[in-house]
Design an enzyme around this catalytic site. Structure first.
Site, PDB file in Angstrom:
ATOM      1  N   GLU A 275      -3.805  -9.967   3.106  1.00  0.00           N
ATOM      2  CA  GLU A 275      -4.606  -9.848   4.325  1.00  0.00           C
ATOM      3  C   GLU A 275      -5.831 -10.749   4.351  1.00  0.00           C
ATOM      4  O   GLU A 275      -6.227 -11.245   5.417  1.00  0.00           O
ATOM      5  CB  GLU A 275      -5.039  -8.381   4.519  1.00  0.00           C
ATOM      6  CG  GLU A 275      -3.969  -7.470   5.063  1.00  0.00           C
ATOM      7  CD  GLU A 275      -3.113  -6.828   3.978  1.00  0.00           C
ATOM      8  OE1 GLU A 275      -2.525  -5.765   4.232  1.00  0.00           O
ATOM      9  OE2 GLU A 275      -3.033  -7.401   2.861  1.00  0.00           O
TER      10      GLU A 275
ATOM     11  N   GLU B 132       0.830  -1.207   0.000  1.00  0.00           N
ATOM     12  CA  GLU B 132       0.000   0.000   0.000  1.00  0.00           C
ATOM     13  C   GLU B 132       0.864   1.256   0.000  1.00  0.00           C
ATOM     14  O   GLU B 132       0.539   2.251  -0.672  1.00  0.00           O
ATOM     15  CB  GLU B 132      -0.931  -0.030   1.207  1.00  0.00           C
ATOM     16  CG  GLU B 132      -1.963  -1.139   1.133  1.00  0.00           C
ATOM     17  CD  GLU B 132      -2.756  -1.304   2.415  1.00  0.00           C
ATOM     18  OE1 GLU B 132      -3.977  -1.101   2.380  1.00  0.00           O
ATOM     19  OE2 GLU B 132      -2.153  -1.636   3.454  1.00  0.00           O
TER      20      GLU B 132
END
Length: 259
Positions: free
Chosen positions: A133, A113
């Site tokens: 995730e 990210e």
């Protein structure tokens, strides 16, 4: 006996108008709440240099970063962790100086990210970028908010919903990074980009960045804030999120209850 101070996990070097911010927490530069705080401060403090042309973010050793510390997603550590990561994301969104991430090895989870939030990224062809995730029962909030603008909805869905990583070469083809090169050329490529920026006007670069981001900045900031709030509300309430995180920490397969 006097205790020896721990070496910094975020190092900053400045040369000829180029700042290099290095994540340095061996072996894989896993990001803790404290480390994220140091990264945010480094990004914000560097902007006070009116002659700065580029901020390079990279990892020491064999990886950019394997992501955010999973253990700090549990219990009372969650809220400070999510807040620290949101602050890093906001610092990158608000940063007036162009940013470049240089990726070797793994850039996973929150590290991926961070790469996506930089203005430019260059990766080794065999680097591994992704957001795993979902395999832990949670989601990457910033990735969910910004990936579709970079790579399109289908590829964003693939990154977030499957958790499968892509190579640096694939990431370049998708638009997740600017370009990829063989690993043995990564240093030369990063140096050439930095030298290009060193020859440009700092004031003009800031103007160019403001102009590019003028319409997207507010929407991007709001999307990150909303995604972060959703995570903070949901992770403690979803049994499978707690199970997935604990299973990772305990090094065992998760036992999903689907609620």
């Amino acid at each position: 006996m006097t205790a020896t101070a721990a070496p910094p996990t975020v190092r900053v070097a400045l040369e000829k108008g180029i700042a290099t911010v290095t994540l340095d927490r061996p072996p894989l530069n896993v990001l803790t709440t404290a480390m994220l705080g140091d990264l945010e401060r480094a990004i914000r403090d560097l902007q006070t240099d009116s002659e700065l042309r580029l901020i390079v973010i990279r990892g020491a050793g064999r990886a950019f970063s394997a992501g955010v510390d999973v253990g700090e997603h549990l219990g009372d550590s969650l809220a400070p962790l999510l807040d620290a990561f949101a602050r890093v994301a906001t610092a990158l969104i608000d940063c007036e100086v162009p940013t470049l991430s240089v990726v070797q090895g793994a850039a996973l989870g929150g590290a991926c990210e961070i790469v996506a939030l930089c203005d430019l990224a260059v990766a080794a062809d065999d680097a591994k970028l992704g957001t795993p995730e979902i395999t832990l029962g949670v989601v990457p909030p910033v990735g969910a908010a910004v990936f579709s603008a970079l790579v399109g909805l289908q590829r964003a869905n693939a990154l977030v919903l499957t958790g499968e990583p892509v190579s640096g070469a694939e990431a370049a083809a998708w638009g997740l990074v600017w370009r990829s090169v063989p690993m043995d050329r990564l240093e030369d490529e990063a140096r050439a980009i930095a030298e290009k920026f060193a020859g440009l006007s700092a004031a003009s670069l800031r103007l160019a960045k403001r102009t590019i981001r003028i319409s997207a900045r507010a929407a991007l900031g709001a999307a990150v804030a909303n995604a972060n709030e959703e995570q903070l509300r949901s992770i403690p309430r979803i049994a499978d999120a707690q199970e997935g995180l604990r299973a990772f920490v305990e090094k065992r397969p998760p036992r999903w209850v689907h609620r």
